[in-house]
Design a protein around this motif. Structure first.
Motif, mmCIF file in Angstrom:
data_model
loop_
_atom_site.group_PDB
_atom_site.id
_atom_site.type_symbol
_atom_site.label_atom_id
_atom_site.label_comp_id
_atom_site.label_asym_id
_atom_site.label_seq_id
_atom_site.Cartn_x
_atom_site.Cartn_y
_atom_site.Cartn_z
ATOM 1 N N ASP A 176 -3.404 12.781 0.520
ATOM 2 C CA ASP A 176 -2.890 11.803 1.481
ATOM 3 C C ASP A 176 -3.959 10.734 1.718
ATOM 4 O O ASP A 176 -4.994 10.993 2.322
ATOM 5 C CB ASP A 176 -2.538 12.490 2.798
ATOM 6 N N ARG A 213 -3.412 7.758 3.295
ATOM 7 C CA ARG A 213 -2.944 6.776 4.285
ATOM 8 C C ARG A 213 -4.021 6.323 5.261
ATOM 9 O O ARG A 213 -3.833 5.349 5.976
ATOM 10 C CB ARG A 213 -1.727 7.312 5.018
ATOM 11 N N GLN A 269 -0.008 10.642 -3.441
ATOM 12 C CA GLN A 269 0.462 11.869 -2.769
ATOM 13 C C GLN A 269 1.325 12.694 -3.717
ATOM 14 O O GLN A 269 1.126 13.909 -3.847
ATOM 15 C CB GLN A 269 1.268 11.509 -1.513
ATOM 16 N N GLU A 270 2.260 12.034 -4.406
ATOM 17 C CA GLU A 270 3.177 12.749 -5.299
ATOM 18 C C GLU A 270 2.458 13.325 -6.520
ATOM 19 O O GLU A 270 2.712 14.455 -6.920
ATOM 20 C CB GLU A 270 4.296 11.817 -5.756
ATOM 21 N N GLU A 271 1.566 12.554 -7.113
ATOM 22 C CA GLU A 271 0.930 12.993 -8.358
ATOM 23 C C GLU A 271 -0.281 13.901 -8.158
ATOM 24 O O GLU A 271 -0.577 14.731 -9.006
ATOM 25 C CB GLU A 271 0.534 11.775 -9.202
ATOM 26 N N ASP A 277 0.807 -1.216 0.000
ATOM 27 C CA ASP A 277 0.000 0.000 0.000
ATOM 28 C C ASP A 277 0.844 1.272 0.000
ATOM 29 O O ASP A 277 0.451 2.273 -0.591
ATOM 30 C CB ASP A 277 -0.929 0.012 1.216
ATOM 31 N N ASP A 278 2.016 1.249 0.670
ATOM 32 C CA ASP A 278 2.832 2.459 0.743
ATOM 33 C C ASP A 278 3.175 2.994 -0.640
ATOM 34 O O ASP A 278 3.189 4.208 -0.863
ATOM 35 C CB ASP A 278 4.116 2.204 1.542
ATOM 36 N N THR A 279 3.416 2.094 -1.583
ATOM 37 C CA THR A 279 3.741 2.505 -2.946
ATOM 38 C C THR A 279 2.578 3.281 -3.557
ATOM 39 O O THR A 279 2.774 4.319 -4.198
ATOM 40 C CB THR A 279 4.068 1.272 -3.811
ATOM 41 N N HIS A 323 0.059 4.781 -1.892
ATOM 42 C CA HIS A 323 -0.119 6.026 -1.130
ATOM 43 C C HIS A 323 0.868 7.090 -1.616
ATOM 44 O O HIS A 323 0.485 8.246 -1.848
ATOM 45 C CB HIS A 323 0.092 5.791 0.360
ATOM 46 N N ASP A 324 2.141 6.689 -1.776
ATOM 47 C CA ASP A 324 3.167 7.636 -2.222
ATOM 48 C C ASP A 324 2.865 8.165 -3.618
ATOM 49 O O ASP A 324 3.007 9.359 -3.886
ATOM 50 C CB ASP A 324 4.552 6.980 -2.206
ATOM 51 N N LEU A 325 2.437 7.287 -4.516
ATOM 52 C CA LEU A 325 2.124 7.688 -5.890
ATOM 53 C C LEU A 325 0.995 8.725 -5.921
ATOM 54 O O LEU A 325 1.098 9.750 -6.590
ATOM 55 C CB LEU A 325 1.728 6.464 -6.714
#
Length: 176
Positions: A124, A126, A118-120, A110-112, A114-116
C-alpha cells in the motif's frame, strides 16, 4: 533483490557496480572540479535511464546541477534543491525537461499507480504522492509556474521547459 529480514544485503548484490567503479577510478579525471554550475544551469529531468543529461545538451561534468525524479516533476524537494543551487552553487537559469513515453505521464493519476502496486505486489503506497499526470504539457506548465512564483527564488530567474524525445534524442522547447 532486496535486503534480508535482518537488513543485511545478500552477498554479491552490488559486486558489478563496485567492480565497475574500480575501473572508473583508475582513469578518474574530475578531481578539483568546482562544485558550482559552470554554465549556470539547473536541469530538472526524469530518472529514466534512457536520458543522458550531459550528452544530450552538450554539457560536461561541472556545467550544470542535475535534479532527477520520476516524471521530472517540480516537487517541494526540487524547490528546496533549486533554492540551494541558485544561492550557493552558481545556478542562474532552470530547464525543466520531461520526456516522451514517460510512465508517470501515461496514467491519469496517482490512484492508478497505487492500485497497480497494491494489486501486483501487495504494498500500500497511498502514503506517497507520485505526481503522475497524463497531461504532460499541463503538468510542465504548472511546474514552471511553481518555480517562477516561488518566494525564495529570485524574480526574473530564467525558467523554461522542453520535451526530450527518447526515440530521436531531440529536445523540443515548449514555449511555456
Amino acid at each position: 533483490m532486496s535486503s534480508n529480514e535482518n537488513g543485511t544485503v545478500p552477498p554479491g548484490a552490488f559486486d558489478d557496480v563496485f567492480e565497475a567503479n574500480a575501473s572508473y577510478a583508475e582513469t578518474y579525471s574530475l578531481a578539483g572540479l568546482k562544485p558550482v554550475a559552470a554554465r549556470g544551469l539547473a536541469l530538472v529531468t526524469c530518472m529514466d535511464s534512457r536520458i543522458e543529461p550531459l550528452q544530450m545538451l552538450g554539457l560536461k561534468p561541472g556545467d550544470a546541477k542535475i535534479l532527477r525524479n520520476a516524471g521530472a516533476r517540480v516537487t517541494d524537494d526540487t524547490l528546496r534543491t533549486l533554492v540551494l543551487a541558485v544561492y550557493l552553487l552558481g545556478v542562474d537559469r532552470v530547464l525543466i525537461l520531461p520526456h516522451t513515453n514517460c510512465k508517470m505521464a501515461s496514467v491519469p493519476g496517482d490512484d492508478t499507480v497505487h492500485d497497480l502496486i497494491q494489486e501486483e505486489y501487495g504494498v500500500d503506497t497511498r502514503s506517497l504522492e507520485f505526481h503522475t499526470n497524463d497531461d504532460q504539457l499541463g503538468a510542465l506548465a504548472h511546474d514552471l509556474e511553481r518555480i517562477r512564483h516561488h518566494p525564495l527564488l529570485p524574480a526574473g530567474l530564467p525558467v523554461t521547459g522542453a520535451i526530450y524525445d527518447v526515440d530521436t534524442g531531440r529536445v523540443a522547447p515548449t514555449g511555456l
